[in-house]
Design a protein around this motif. Sequence first.
Motif, short mmCIF file in Angstrom:
data_model
loop_
_atom_site.label_atom_id
_atom_site.label_comp_id
_atom_site.label_asym_id
_atom_site.label_seq_id
_atom_site.Cartn_x
_atom_site.Cartn_y
_atom_site.Cartn_z
N ARG A 1 0.90 -16.93 -11.55
CA ARG A 1 -0.43 -16.94 -12.17
C ARG A 1 -1.50 -16.85 -11.09
N ARG B 1 3.94 -1.42 -13.88
CA ARG B 1 2.55 -1.59 -13.44
C ARG B 1 1.69 -2.22 -14.52
N ASN C 1 2.59 -4.39 -16.79
CA ASN C 1 2.89 -5.82 -16.95
C ASN C 1 2.40 -6.66 -15.77
N MET C 2 2.03 -6.02 -14.68
CA MET C 2 1.54 -6.78 -13.53
C MET C 2 0.24 -7.52 -13.84
N PHE C 3 -0.59 -6.95 -14.71
CA PHE C 3 -1.92 -7.49 -14.93
C PHE C 3 -2.07 -8.14 -16.31
N LYS C 4 -0.97 -8.30 -17.04
CA LYS C 4 -1.04 -8.99 -18.33
C LYS C 4 -0.94 -10.49 -18.11
N GLY D 1 2.53 -10.97 -15.90
CA GLY D 1 2.10 -11.13 -14.51
C GLY D 1 3.07 -10.56 -13.50
N TYR D 2 2.83 -10.92 -12.25
CA TYR D 2 3.59 -10.37 -11.14
C TYR D 2 5.07 -10.74 -11.20
#
Length: 326
Positions: A81, A280, A282-285, A289-290
């Motif tokens: 997070r 990519r 899902n990285m910023f959801k 996240g990462y």
Amino acid sequence: MNTDSGNVVKSGGISMHSAETSPLSGGSRMDDKQRRRRYFLYRWKDYGVGYLFMLPWMIGFAVLVAFPVGWSLFNSFNKVRITPEGFKFEWVGIDNYRRAFVEDNIYSIQLITYFQEMLLMIPLILIFSFFVSLLLNQKFPGRTLVRAVFFLPVIFATGQVLTELFVQGAGKLPFIEQYNLEGLVRENVGPRIAEPMLAVLSKAVIILWYSGVQILIFIAGFQTIPRTIYEAVRIDGASPWESFWKITLPAMVPFIGLNAVFTIVDLFTFPFNPVMDHVRANMFKPATGYGYASALAWIYFAIIIALLAIVLWITYRAAKGRREMR
């Protein structure tokens, strides 16, 4: 007196000989060390030049790539997070991997569909580049110019240029719509096979664009086959068809394996790869996240490594069988 002295000399000679050949003796241990040292030097001379060529890549990987790769693997076992204080890590174990297979239906479908497309496209690229290089290896006027023409797409159709070409529709073949091939494929082939086949047909130009390096590698491979072998089989009465199957194709097995590895890596990093787009996204959801994106990337990476291992194993077995037949 002479006899006694002779026995002494004889017994001394026996003891000296036994000391030299005894595996427990120091001399034998020194011989083993020397043999190992000579063997190491021999192997170093055999592979040292290759290791020196790999050294810049190994240094670059250790300095620039090793830590990010290890960090992404660590992230895949955590829920990451982003807070005002920085990144917060919550250990979740293999939960991210479980969610990828159990909960994320989009990822599984994209993964299976894209692999079906690539498993159809890779052999087409290899076959096309193999026979084009076979023709370009012949002597004819303007051969150098024709080789350069086949290599030009490698230079121009990369990165943003390739993206723009596909946006403008340059990647599709016009006869698919003109002759209604899509309807014919759907009628005569099952829906499970029709989708990847149509996807390959819609990207058929990629076979030309992504064959330049493979053609060069195949041409280099053809030039490693001595011309005297072809002259000998012609004298024996072998036809060009027979010489192709008995000489050309077996000699090109290592180069086919090399091109297969190159093509797999090249296509699975394709700019329009839906799997990588999903990673990519899902990285910023906030819900993923990462950490979850890293798990998706490592699953994708593991499947590619497994596919590369299969290709290398088949190439090794084929090359080994050819050496045993000699």
